[in-house]
Scaffold this motif. Sequence first.
Motif, PDB file in Angstrom:
ATOM      1  N   GLU A 218      44.114  45.559  46.559  1.00 35.28           N
ATOM      2  CA  GLU A 218      42.795  45.494  47.194  1.00 35.28           C
ATOM      3  C   GLU A 218      42.495  46.801  47.930  1.00 35.28           C
ATOM      4  O   GLU A 218      41.380  47.317  47.885  1.00 35.28           O
ATOM      5  N   LYS A 221      41.130  49.736  46.005  1.00 35.88           N
ATOM      6  CA  LYS A 221      39.719  49.711  45.615  1.00 35.88           C
ATOM      7  C   LYS A 221      38.872  50.699  46.431  1.00 35.88           C
ATOM      8  O   LYS A 221      37.831  51.146  45.980  1.00 35.88           O
ATOM      9  N   ASP A 233      39.411  44.382  38.589  1.00 35.27           N
ATOM     10  CA  ASP A 233      39.233  42.948  38.844  1.00 35.27           C
ATOM     11  C   ASP A 233      39.341  42.112  37.579  1.00 35.27           C
ATOM     12  O   ASP A 233      39.850  40.993  37.608  1.00 35.27           O
TER      13      ASP A 233
ATOM     14  N   ASN B  63      38.736  36.098  37.646  1.00 39.65           N
ATOM     15  CA  ASN B  63      37.853  37.223  37.946  1.00 39.65           C
ATOM     16  C   ASN B  63      37.050  36.981  39.222  1.00 39.65           C
ATOM     17  O   ASN B  63      36.773  37.913  39.987  1.00 39.65           O
ATOM     18  N   GLY B  66      39.044  37.924  42.105  1.00 39.70           N
ATOM     19  CA  GLY B  66      39.070  39.374  42.255  1.00 39.70           C
ATOM     20  C   GLY B  66      37.790  39.882  42.896  1.00 39.70           C
ATOM     21  O   GLY B  66      37.817  40.757  43.771  1.00 39.70           O
ATOM     22  N   ALA B  67      36.668  39.305  42.463  1.00 40.26           N
ATOM     23  CA  ALA B  67      35.368  39.776  42.952  1.00 40.26           C
ATOM     24  C   ALA B  67      35.161  39.495  44.432  1.00 40.26           C
ATOM     25  O   ALA B  67      34.378  40.180  45.092  1.00 40.26           O
ATOM     26  N   GLY B  69      37.570  39.704  46.580  1.00 40.28           N
ATOM     27  CA  GLY B  69      38.611  40.414  47.312  1.00 40.28           C
ATOM     28  C   GLY B  69      39.888  39.622  47.513  1.00 40.28           C
ATOM     29  O   GLY B  69      40.664  39.919  48.415  1.00 40.28           O
ATOM     30  N   ARG B  70      40.118  38.645  46.667  1.00 42.94           N
ATOM     31  CA  ARG B  70      41.343  37.858  46.779  1.00 42.94           C
ATOM     32  C   ARG B  70      42.232  38.089  45.558  1.00 42.94           C
ATOM     33  O   ARG B  70      42.474  37.186  44.744  1.00 42.94           O
ATOM     34  N   SER B  71      42.685  39.320  45.440  1.00 43.98           N
ATOM     35  CA  SER B  71      43.589  39.653  44.338  1.00 43.98           C
ATOM     36  C   SER B  71      44.872  38.841  44.398  1.00 43.98           C
ATOM     37  O   SER B  71      45.519  38.621  43.373  1.00 43.98           O
TER      38      SER B  71
END
Lengths: 242, 118
Positions: A218, A221, A233, B63, B66-67, B69-71
Amino acid sequence: MPELLLQDEPQTTAEWEEDLPSPKVAYIDTSKLLQYYRYADYLAQHGAYVYKVGREWEDFPEYIVGGEPIPENQWTLVWSRGWPYHAQAIDILGTAFDRSDIELCEVKYAKPTEAMITAVLSQTAEYLGYALQKQLKLSIEPPAFKLLENLTLATVAQKVLDMIAIEKRGGMPIRSVSITSFKDPEAANFEELVVKVCLDCDSDTALRIWDDLSTNIEDLKRDLSSHEIKVLDERLGLDCEW
Amino acid sequence: MFDPANFCNLALQLCSSGANETSLRTSIGRSYFSAFLSARERLDTLGYYHPKWGGEDHPGVRNAFGAIGRSDLKNKLLGLSRRRRTADYNLNVTVTYSLAQGALQIANNLLAEVSSLN
């Protein structure tokens, strides 16, 4: 590894001790500064003095790692005396600002042992390319080859690998890393690159490390374009096994 | 409405050191769907993802993590999905207790995180 432009050739630890405090300035690639700061945090957590100095350089704060505390009003004195560990640390981590203008803002931790100082300096030198690295054992499985032909994906994957390599050098129990691909059985037209990290630890630790590495991703990024973030992502994942 | 987290209870029952491979493979599948369906519903409720009610929801949910911000959640669901693919589709490998146990731990971890997502 950070890209360094050195005034002199890299030296061994023994050579540092002989010619201190001759200045050696390392210009650190600003694209690597985030990792550099994280490494400074790591060193602090392991007992080093890490000084965050107030003057900003290209909008970034500076961190200096040293072996003994520097009183807030004696920075110049310390520097001029060339205390060996400080001098070594500054040699390693020094940057191109005017040292007479530093204001010390923050001092973390206290009283490391000499062995700790040596260890810290050893790791610091290694991080900046002065000594042998603890390299990642990396393999790429054939299904990933085609995905890596995508330049953006390959670039982003490289940044993730760099981050993992730094964590390994910092002591994260990483046995090996492999790159593979993953097609979801229910969405076979959707293929993504998977960086698989094999860990030497118990499951609870592994889950925490997985979180930490994901947090690092994160953080990456911040230095990526919107297109790269989208690729990161949607087309790159990180799996951990233990 | 059925709570998919209940699948984890079955996964736990099926996952033991003495369990046969059939049980272990089924346990991994239930672990995955417990986490995946719970995540899909939670993301839908919060407005982060609108389900397509099909196969594309599997990568879609990842996805979406990810979008926002929780990778961490994205990657764990991916890891669980990879284990589930092995358990459900690959007959050439032996699925072990440790694999099933790991999948269950990931699923429980995900369920806890997803339930607190806001």
